[in-house]
Enzyme design. Structure first.
Site, PDB file in Angstrom:
ATOM      1  N   ARG A  78       0.830  -1.214   0.000  1.00  0.00           N
ATOM      2  CA  ARG A  78       0.000   0.000   0.000  1.00  0.00           C
ATOM      3  C   ARG A  78       0.859   1.257   0.000  1.00  0.00           C
ATOM      4  O   ARG A  78       0.412   2.332  -0.410  1.00  0.00           O
ATOM      5  CB  ARG A  78      -0.944   0.009   1.210  1.00  0.00           C
ATOM      6  N   LYS A 122      -5.924   5.815 -20.581  1.00  0.00           N
ATOM      7  CA  LYS A 122      -5.989   6.354 -21.936  1.00  0.00           C
ATOM      8  C   LYS A 122      -4.706   6.022 -22.702  1.00  0.00           C
ATOM      9  O   LYS A 122      -4.291   4.873 -22.753  1.00  0.00           O
ATOM     10  CB  LYS A 122      -6.247   7.857 -21.864  1.00  0.00           C
ATOM     11  N   TYR A 127     -12.826  17.549 -17.140  1.00  0.00           N
ATOM     12  CA  TYR A 127     -13.454  16.226 -17.026  1.00  0.00           C
ATOM     13  C   TYR A 127     -14.622  16.272 -16.061  1.00  0.00           C
ATOM     14  O   TYR A 127     -14.508  16.797 -14.940  1.00  0.00           O
ATOM     15  CB  TYR A 127     -12.384  15.239 -16.570  1.00  0.00           C
ATOM     16  N   ASP A 134      -4.697  18.466 -15.963  1.00  0.00           N
ATOM     17  CA  ASP A 134      -4.944  17.145 -16.540  1.00  0.00           C
ATOM     18  C   ASP A 134      -4.310  17.140 -17.930  1.00  0.00           C
ATOM     19  O   ASP A 134      -4.746  17.866 -18.827  1.00  0.00           O
ATOM     20  CB  ASP A 134      -6.455  16.896 -16.619  1.00  0.00           C
TER      21      ASP A 134
END
Length: 385
Positions: free
Chosen positions: A60, A210, A113, A185
């Site tokens: 983690r 993407k 977005y 972004d």
């Protein structure tokens, strides 16, 4: 763009790893399929616990497979450090939360977005954090929205539906002048075609589902920035929110990253070729592709980017039902919400106020075949090109 991040240099970064004796010369870093790491004695354990960022204690926190991917992404973006997350939204929300406080104000471009807009405009209200959404095509619009408590300017250039740009360097300077942070972004341009950190932005986020992964088989996100910005994010939002990337996904993304330059060069060529064809059709009113000279921000696009992706949109002066029938006749395009893989995709924005807005993603199929498919589908519904 600095000499150290030329396209040639980036091609080498993604393709080359030095010989690694730790893994018997394996050309790929193995998938570290383990939850924890053990220690020979308490002294080594205590040392690791005192510096979790630079030691492997628990997956983690740090995983060697994920770490190798992070190193490459940081180098590609011109950043000092990167951290991978389970999704693009996990990366976006962690980056935002790392810089804002209760009572702060955010300025966000209005074409960002959708889920990111929802997070800032609605979810963060419970912490008395307000957000102003502005047209980012002019830095003056952003400047006019500045308030005494403005803490963050959030950018997305180009945006992913109307493909509007912001002047990244000017926005970064404005933020520094008012003592605010900038996050952008950069998913559309990728680190191969645009490096906002070199223009003064504080942190860059990507949806690695993407172009970076490029095969429609992995979901992930990344934040890249300076050590100063990333230190706080890694020890707090990353460690405490738990939105980690698994070693298996990191290996898939690394596989895709190896071919990012080759794929992006192909997407650049195919996207422009398809956009130019659509622009020639009499019933297409407008094509929103920053690589076209007709795009109102084309000069800014050339100045900020080294190339273009193949996701764009166009407005058609045809009824919605006609365009739905056209999509049904397409053979090389699928209908889907994501993009950046090998497959071509199409989607209608049914909320567009006037003309029908179609978002197209040109995949890795041959450009002539894609154009022939588009033309054939229009012919089948009786629309002449």
């Amino acid at each position: 763009m600095t000499d150290s991040l030329t396209p040639q240099k980036k091609r080498t970064i993604v393709a080359h790893d030095k010989h690694d004796e730790r893994h018997f010369g394996a050309v790929n870093v193995p998938v570290y399929q383990n939850s924890l790491f053990t220690f020979p004695d308490m002294d080594h354990f205590t040392t690791a616990m005192s510096d979790l960022r630079n030691h492997h204690v628990y997956t983690r926190g740090n995983n060697p497979t994920v770490n190798e991917l992070e190193k490459k992404l940081a180098r590609l973006e011109g950043g000092e450090a990167a951290k991978c997350f389970a999704s693009g939204m996990a990366a976006i929300t962690a980056a935002i939360m790392s810089v804002i406080r209760s009572g702060d104000h955010i300025i966000c471009v209005d074409q960002a977005y959708g889920p990111a807009r929802e997070f800032m405009g609605q979810y963060l209200r419970k912490f008395s954090i307000t957000t102003s959404f502005v047209d980012g095509t002019s830095v003056d619009n952003i400047r006019a929205a500045v308030q005494p408590n403005t803490r963050l300017i959030y950018l997305e250039s180009p945006s992913s539906m109307y493909f509007q740009l912001q002047d990244i360097g000017a926005c970064a300077k404005l933020a520094k002048d008012i003592g605010a942070f900038t996050i952008i972004d950069n998913s559309w341009a990728t680190p191969y075609y645009q490096n906002p950190l070199l223009m003064g932005v504080d942190m860059v986020v990507h949806s690695m589902s993407k172009y970076i992964s490029g095969h429609s088989d992995a979901v992930g996100g990344v934040v890249v920035g300076s050590d100063a910005c990333m230190e706080k994010l890694i020890l707090n939002e990353y460690m405490l929110f738990g939105g980690i990337m698994s070693a298996q996904i990191a290996a898939l993304v690394m596989r895709g990253l190896r071919t990012l330059p080759v794929r992006m060069e192909r997407h650049h060529q195919t996207g422009l070729q398809v956009a130019e064809y659509l622009q020639s059709l009499p019933f297409v009113v407008k094509v929103n592709h920053p690589g076209l000279p007709e795009h109102p921000q084309h000069e800014l696009a050339i100045r900020q980017m080294n190339g273009f992706g193949s996701l764009f949109s166009f407005e058609a002066d045809l009824p919605l039902e006609t365009m739905k029938r056209w999509i049904k006749e397409l053979r090389l395009f699928r209908i889907g919400v994501s993009w950046g893989g090998y497959e071509s995709l199409v989607l209608i924005n049914q909320d567009h106020p006037s003309k029908v807005l179609v978002r197209m993603y040109a995949g890795l199929e041959d450009a002539d075949d894609i154009i022939a498919d588009i033309s054939s589908a229009f012919a089948k519904i009786g629309v002449a090109g």
